[in-house]
Design a protein around this motif. Structure first.
Motif, PDB file in Angstrom:
ATOM      1  N   MET A   1      46.411 -60.263 -37.022  1.00 21.63           N
ATOM      2  CA  MET A   1      46.348 -59.680 -35.679  1.00 21.63           C
ATOM      3  C   MET A   1      46.876 -60.660 -34.641  1.00 21.63           C
ATOM      4  O   MET A   1      47.636 -60.287 -33.740  1.00 21.63           O
ATOM      5  CB  MET A   1      44.902 -59.283 -35.356  1.00 21.63           C
ATOM      6  CG  MET A   1      44.722 -58.646 -33.997  1.00 21.63           C
ATOM      7  SD  MET A   1      45.637 -57.098 -33.765  1.00 21.63           S
ATOM      8  CE  MET A   1      44.451 -55.928 -34.432  1.00 21.63           C
TER       9      MET A   1
ATOM     10  N   PRO B   1      40.046 -53.730 -40.135  1.00 20.81           N
ATOM     11  CA  PRO B   1      39.741 -55.036 -39.530  1.00 20.81           C
ATOM     12  C   PRO B   1      38.585 -55.757 -40.238  1.00 20.81           C
ATOM     13  O   PRO B   1      37.511 -55.200 -40.430  1.00 20.81           O
ATOM     14  CB  PRO B   1      39.337 -54.682 -38.094  1.00 20.81           C
ATOM     15  CG  PRO B   1      39.781 -53.272 -37.868  1.00 20.81           C
ATOM     16  CD  PRO B   1      39.777 -52.617 -39.208  1.00 20.81           C
ATOM     17  N   HIS B   2      38.844 -56.968 -40.629  1.00 17.48           N
ATOM     18  CA  HIS B   2      37.824 -57.835 -41.236  1.00 17.48           C
ATOM     19  C   HIS B   2      37.850 -59.167 -40.495  1.00 17.48           C
ATOM     20  O   HIS B   2      38.774 -59.956 -40.663  1.00 17.48           O
ATOM     21  CB  HIS B   2      38.113 -58.046 -42.724  1.00 17.48           C
ATOM     22  CG  HIS B   2      37.713 -56.873 -43.579  1.00 17.48           C
ATOM     23  ND1 HIS B   2      38.433 -55.707 -43.622  1.00 17.48           N
ATOM     24  CD2 HIS B   2      36.650 -56.687 -44.406  1.00 17.48           C
ATOM     25  CE1 HIS B   2      37.831 -54.851 -44.449  1.00 17.48           C
ATOM     26  NE2 HIS B   2      36.754 -55.409 -44.933  1.00 17.48           N
TER      27      HIS B   2
ATOM     28  N   VAL C   1      38.301 -59.706 -37.316  1.00 17.61           N
ATOM     29  CA  VAL C   1      39.297 -59.789 -36.242  1.00 17.61           C
ATOM     30  C   VAL C   1      38.602 -59.923 -34.889  1.00 17.61           C
ATOM     31  O   VAL C   1      37.705 -59.143 -34.572  1.00 17.61           O
ATOM     32  CB  VAL C   1      40.191 -58.528 -36.230  1.00 17.61           C
ATOM     33  CG1 VAL C   1      41.130 -58.542 -35.035  1.00 17.61           C
ATOM     34  CG2 VAL C   1      40.962 -58.409 -37.540  1.00 17.61           C
TER      35      VAL C   1
ATOM     36  N   LEU D   1      39.616 -59.854 -30.971  1.00 16.35           N
ATOM     37  CA  LEU D   1      40.747 -59.532 -30.106  1.00 16.35           C
ATOM     38  C   LEU D   1      40.766 -60.428 -28.879  1.00 16.35           C
ATOM     39  O   LEU D   1      39.764 -60.527 -28.165  1.00 16.35           O
ATOM     40  CB  LEU D   1      40.676 -58.069 -29.686  1.00 16.35           C
ATOM     41  CG  LEU D   1      40.894 -57.064 -30.817  1.00 16.35           C
ATOM     42  CD1 LEU D   1      40.574 -55.642 -30.349  1.00 16.35           C
ATOM     43  CD2 LEU D   1      42.322 -57.147 -31.341  1.00 16.35           C
TER      44      LEU D   1
ATOM     45  N   ILE E   1      41.296 -60.631 -25.565  1.00  9.34           N
ATOM     46  CA  ILE E   1      41.518 -59.666 -24.483  1.00  9.34           C
ATOM     47  C   ILE E   1      42.277 -60.271 -23.305  1.00  9.34           C
ATOM     48  O   ILE E   1      43.074 -59.600 -22.658  1.00  9.34           O
ATOM     49  CB  ILE E   1      40.182 -59.029 -24.013  1.00  9.34           C
ATOM     50  CG1 ILE E   1      40.482 -57.897 -23.020  1.00  9.34           C
ATOM     51  CG2 ILE E   1      39.238 -60.070 -23.435  1.00  9.34           C
ATOM     52  CD1 ILE E   1      39.330 -57.009 -22.704  1.00  9.34           C
ATOM     53  N   ARG E   2      42.077 -61.555 -23.045  1.00 10.19           N
ATOM     54  CA  ARG E   2      42.799 -62.172 -21.924  1.00 10.19           C
ATOM     55  C   ARG E   2      44.310 -62.163 -22.159  1.00 10.19           C
ATOM     56  O   ARG E   2      45.094 -61.941 -21.247  1.00 10.19           O
ATOM     57  CB  ARG E   2      42.314 -63.615 -21.716  1.00 10.19           C
ATOM     58  CG  ARG E   2      41.057 -63.708 -20.898  1.00 10.19           C
ATOM     59  CD  ARG E   2      41.385 -63.623 -19.410  1.00 10.19           C
ATOM     60  NE  ARG E   2      40.162 -63.726 -18.615  1.00 10.19           N
ATOM     61  CZ  ARG E   2      40.156 -64.041 -17.323  1.00 10.19           C
ATOM     62  NH1 ARG E   2      41.278 -64.279 -16.681  1.00 10.19           N
ATOM     63  NH2 ARG E   2      39.029 -64.092 -16.668  1.00 10.19           N
TER      64      ARG E   2
ATOM     65  N   LEU F   1      45.952 -60.021 -24.106  1.00 10.29           N
ATOM     66  CA  LEU F   1      46.391 -58.637 -23.971  1.00 10.29           C
ATOM     67  C   LEU F   1      46.560 -58.287 -22.495  1.00 10.29           C
ATOM     68  O   LEU F   1      47.540 -57.659 -22.093  1.00 10.29           O
ATOM     69  CB  LEU F   1      45.372 -57.688 -24.614  1.00 10.29           C
ATOM     70  CG  LEU F   1      45.163 -57.830 -26.131  1.00 10.29           C
ATOM     71  CD1 LEU F   1      44.014 -56.933 -26.596  1.00 10.29           C
ATOM     72  CD2 LEU F   1      46.441 -57.504 -26.892  1.00 10.29           C
ATOM     73  N   PHE F   2      45.594 -58.733 -21.685  1.00 11.17           N
ATOM     74  CA  PHE F   2      45.602 -58.431 -20.252  1.00 11.17           C
ATOM     75  C   PHE F   2      46.777 -59.112 -19.550  1.00 11.17           C
ATOM     76  O   PHE F   2      47.528 -58.495 -18.807  1.00 11.17           O
ATOM     77  CB  PHE F   2      44.275 -58.890 -19.646  1.00 11.17           C
ATOM     78  CG  PHE F   2      44.097 -58.540 -18.185  1.00 11.17           C
ATOM     79  CD1 PHE F   2      43.591 -57.307 -17.816  1.00 11.17           C
ATOM     80  CD2 PHE F   2      44.423 -59.447 -17.188  1.00 11.17           C
ATOM     81  CE1 PHE F   2      43.418 -56.982 -16.472  1.00 11.17           C
ATOM     82  CE2 PHE F   2      44.261 -59.130 -15.847  1.00 11.17           C
ATOM     83  CZ  PHE F   2      43.754 -57.892 -15.491  1.00 11.17           C
TER      84      PHE F   2
ATOM     85  N   ILE G   1      49.882 -56.072 -23.177  1.00  8.42           N
ATOM     86  CA  ILE G   1      50.200 -55.620 -24.535  1.00  8.42           C
ATOM     87  C   ILE G   1      49.216 -54.520 -24.935  1.00  8.42           C
ATOM     88  O   ILE G   1      48.005 -54.695 -24.840  1.00  8.42           O
ATOM     89  CB  ILE G   1      50.132 -56.793 -25.522  1.00  8.42           C
ATOM     90  CG1 ILE G   1      51.299 -57.754 -25.234  1.00  8.42           C
ATOM     91  CG2 ILE G   1      50.179 -56.301 -26.976  1.00  8.42           C
ATOM     92  CD1 ILE G   1      51.268 -59.025 -26.042  1.00  8.42           C
ATOM     93  N   GLY G   2      49.755 -53.398 -25.336  1.00  8.36           N
ATOM     94  CA  GLY G   2      48.933 -52.274 -25.769  1.00  8.36           C
ATOM     95  C   GLY G   2      48.509 -52.427 -27.212  1.00  8.36           C
ATOM     96  O   GLY G   2      49.186 -53.082 -28.017  1.00  8.36           O
ATOM     97  N   LEU G   3      47.384 -51.828 -27.532  1.00  8.07           N
ATOM     98  CA  LEU G   3      46.828 -51.938 -28.876  1.00  8.07           C
ATOM     99  C   LEU G   3      46.316 -50.560 -29.260  1.00  8.07           C
ATOM    100  O   LEU G   3      45.559 -49.943 -28.510  1.00  8.07           O
ATOM    101  CB  LEU G   3      45.670 -52.930 -28.832  1.00  8.07           C
ATOM    102  CG  LEU G   3      44.999 -53.300 -30.137  1.00  8.07           C
ATOM    103  CD1 LEU G   3      45.885 -54.252 -30.931  1.00  8.07           C
ATOM    104  CD2 LEU G   3      43.663 -53.977 -29.856  1.00  8.07           C
TER     105      LEU G   3
END
Lengths: 338, 338
Positions: free
Chosen positions: B245, B264-265, B267, B269, B271-272, B274-275, B279-281
């Motif tokens: 990921m 997901p094992h 994982v 994320l 978030i900062r 992505l923000f 980036i979309g998920l």
């Protein structure tokens, strides 16, 4: 010039600082006619973000171009302009892909609550209003520097669509603008989550068809009931806390989307839930410049009036009181006039 | 019947178990002509998922309808069918929204590595092949029960588009099918991240224009170099680990998208990130039934040949060896023939 500065958590002052000057040939200096306080300014005000003592604060303003650098082609002194809070060249690969808030020449307004502000990448960033805005549009034009495009971005990222359902988590100025955005985009059911009567009223005026005052599990249950037990197509997360994110994900239907624009503070994403329910997540700093021309046109033809979020206007010198009013939720959003 | 069962981590057996029977009037029983082992079967095999000792295992199969419940209208004994690993009514609100993997009547194939399997919601789930598939298409039809639609889902969720750039993290059968999906969707640059020569070869046959063998930071740097320093428009995460990921997010351009289909094992994320990079998920359990008709047509007109991912075929009795071969990465994907 006179400018708002922050010295420590809760310590906002208006004091004399050096005037901003042209540093690069692509810069412009704008004489601020109106600035405002952002919900995100409250993070440092509340001591949740690091502070450089004495730094100017404020990233939202409109005004009149005072001076431009030697390479600025499209603007000249005297032009009335909207200043997006994040500056961009609007030509790089990221800007061309619609990610102006990740421009390779990214800049930020650093003294929006002051008499003057420097704009990096003036040609790429500024949008001219075509003269001084009429008095009754001033607040709405000011809302285009951040909150309205940010609410719009939340709606775009969540995938709001005509005839669909949307929920907005957060009844701050951005959340309210998210309601307005969902309404313009044609969502059929728009659920505003808000406990404050004055904010509920604006949400309704902006197009909310339902208001849910409950929070957490109860709030999620109410939204599900409104949406026939399924959840909404699109959730706009406009706060930035873990609770708000969990609520947004909790109300979203399988296959739906969450658009998040609240600056994340302590958010932990439940990836298993996202996976099991195929919920999409997209958000971030709004690419304001991308949306500005469209939104300015909507303001100027009076289709939208995001300026309604301003419920307190103060002279610049009273900025400290403006921060207090927003911190205590006595005001939704405060305009400051130099 | 003979069926593959799991008793503990590493303990796969083929033994006699009761035949599945019609339990609900919407059920069907399918006589399995071919089943296979999924990368996700390796999670319990490796002790990373809880195990109910003696339970049948395997969720991918094709075969011939043996018997149908009283309410099944569209299928009858003798029909050759593809069995999507997740069963759905294909009529509920979630199915209508394209989230068949969150159907309100969701079921799962529980004995795909066996002689017979029960299908819940037969009318909503099954897709007829129009007779016994020709020998040379059998493997590709079998791939439609899970891996190909799952790779396709990763590409859809990541937002792969004609003329765009894509990276696929993971060179298992799903990742390779993700390459094939990106190719069908018209991506111009398709970068497969793989260290195994035999898998690289299939990736190239499926349309990969570049192969990156490096992992972690080095792998991210190589992808960035291939994409002019910007990153890809769409990243397909087809593993499910935290490293995969992080790699997928690391190679994605600002404003791009990550599609994730690896269960997901561990994982977490970021978030900062992505923000900050917008980036979309989006991802999750593939709504196989949604994609099946389109993908079956592509297989039958020989546009795609996802069956290439099967590099080992064993009689059902040798299922334990099939698990060993996949666990040790001696085989990409194993077909089991009852």
């Amino acid at each position: 010039m006179r400018a708002t500065t922050i010295h420590a958590a809760g310590d906002i002052r208006v004091e004399e600082v050096p005037d901003p000057v042209i540093k690069k040939p692509t810069d412009a200096i704008v004489k601020v006619t109106a600035g405002c306080i952002c919900g995100s300014d409250l993070w440092p005000y509340r001591g949740e973000n690091p502070i450089r003592s004495g730094a100017t604060i404020g990233h939202e303003c409109i005004g009149i171009v005072e001076e431009v650098g030697s390479e600025v082609r499209d603007f000249k002194a005297g032009d009335y302009v909207v200043v997006p809070f994040c500056h961009c060249d609007n030509t790089c690969a990221n800007c061309q892909a619609g990610a102006q808030s990740a421009c390779v020449n990214l800049g930020m307004t650093a003294s929006g609550q002051a008499e003057y502000a420097r704009v990096n990448q003036a040609d790429g960033s500024l949008v001219a209003t075509g003269g001084t805005p009429p008095d009754d549009l001033l607040a709405s034009v000011l809302a285009l520097t951040d909150v309205m495009p940010t609410g719009w971005h939340a709606a775009v990222c969540a995938g709001v669509r005509k005839g669909g359902t949307a929920v907005v988590v957060g009844d701050g100025a951005v959340g309210l603008c998210g309601v307005l955005a969902a309404s313009v985009m044609g969502a059929e059911k728009i659920i505003a989550m808000s406990r404050h009567e004055s904010r509920q009223e604006i949400a309704r005026a902006f197009g909310a068809t339902h208001v849910v005052a409950a929070r957490g599990k109860d709030g999620i249950a109410e939204v599900r009931e409104i949406t026939d037990g399924i959840g909404v197509d699109a959730a706009l997360e406009c706060v930035g806390t873990d609770e708000a994110m969990k609520t947004a994900i909790g109300v979203t239907r399988p296959g739906g989307g969450v658009g998040f624009v609240g600056v994340p503070h302590g958010v932990e994403l439940p990836i298993r839930t996202l996976f099991e329910r195929n919920i999409g997540l997209r958000g971030g700093i709004a690419p304001v410049r991308r949306y500005l021309p469209e939104l300015l046109a909507l303001v100027q033809d009076r289709t939208i009036d995001p300026g309604k979020v301003f419920d307190l206007t103060l002279p610049l010198e009273e900025a400290p009181e403006g921060y207090r009013a927003m911190d205590e939720r006595r005001a939704i959003k405060v305009m400051l006039q130099p």
